[in-house]
Design an enzyme around this catalytic site. Sequence first.
Site, PDB file in Angstrom:
ATOM      1  CB  CYS A 192      -0.923  -0.022   1.226  1.00  0.00           C
ATOM      2  SG  CYS A 192      -1.925   1.466   1.366  1.00  0.00           S
ATOM      3  CB  CYS A 221      -0.543   2.438   4.082  1.00  0.00           C
ATOM      4  SG  CYS A 221      -2.041   1.856   3.305  1.00  0.00           S
ATOM      5  CG  ASP A 222       3.211   1.117   4.478  1.00  0.00           C
ATOM      6  OD1 ASP A 222       2.837   1.545   5.582  1.00  0.00           O
ATOM      7  OD2 ASP A 222       2.916  -0.015   4.057  1.00  0.00           O
TER       8      ASP A 222
END
Length: 327
Positions: A142, A145-146
């Site tokens: 993701c 997200c990261d």
Amino acid sequence: MANQGSEKERRHELVIVGAGPAGLTAGMYAKRAALDAVLLERGLPGGQLLNTELIDDYPGLPEVDGRELAERMTQHATKFGLLIETVTVKGIRKLEDGDFRVTTVEGPVYRSQAVILTAGGTPNRLEVPGEDEFLGKGVSYCAICDGAFFKGETIAVAGGGDAATEEAEFLTRYAERLYLIHRRDQLRAQKILQERVFTNPKIEIIWNTVVTEVLGDERGMNGLRLRNLLTGEEPRLDATGLFVFIGFRPNTGLLEDHAEHDAGGHLITDRDMRTSIPGLFAAGDVRAQLTRQITTAVGDATTALIAAEKYLTELKDQRAAGQATGT
Ligand code: NAP
């Protein structure tokens, strides 16, 4: 009528499983059709929209943040009175009396006359040594997200489809250098997405190559072992992050009965989104089809709901006729 039955058995005309764009669209149309419907979702509504930074192919919204679109779709559906319950569905089974029984990890059991499955998919994994060990310590599925953990670093993306190219482009906001590792000599992605990676000076494409191992130590990932499929060479690539975007596996494992599917496990439907199980409809990424876009998920779900409504009406008529004749 909602919520008749035992404490743990909730009755609805229609259960929709999964609150991505398809589920939220089916839910919105269900309430507009005054159906007694419930939408079951294990996390926040939005599905893949929640993992997408910028959406530029949703008509009328030339640039919209995925999370914003998810929120708007949720508000739109609940404005019409859609009930969304936070539960993790673990099984869907058709009973002998024709109803569906939907069980959940948390305990509640739902019964309905029809189900629309819009449960999306789960990212495929490379299945190489080190992938598990360095998950969250370099390996991610993701970007939104990261991505921010990799400011100024050298990272890699595996894959050559829409997701890999779109996310690679997004990740260059953070990464200093990005290697896109693809197993063939051509990308599968849409031309507009290909053009963006070809012209991005931070991105270098490594063609005809696969990742065979994620390397690192106790501090996290520090490199990749690659294999060039043409020459057999196995170079090391120094990188602190690996984002894997090599497709999705549909979440059809919830079905306890056999339904027709393709080799990848996607459910086969007719043009009205009917699966091979009467009363079970499928829309979005769980369905076998040419492409999987937000727009196609929304379109599928509209058709699925209208077909489900028709099915419910016919079922009601049949049951009423059966009662009248005592059959
Ligand atoms: P995809 O289109 O199936 O592409 C997967 C890519 O990963 C392909 O390039 C494939 O290589 C490669 N691949 C598959 N297995 C591999 C393996 N074991 N090792 C190395 N590479 C592997 O999947 P996706 O990009 O995740 O997209 C899924 C669906 O969502 C698609 O229908 C896509 O159009 C849609 N989507 C659309 C957008 C958008 O429109 N903006 C964004 C994201 C996703 P080959 O090319 O050699 O097969």
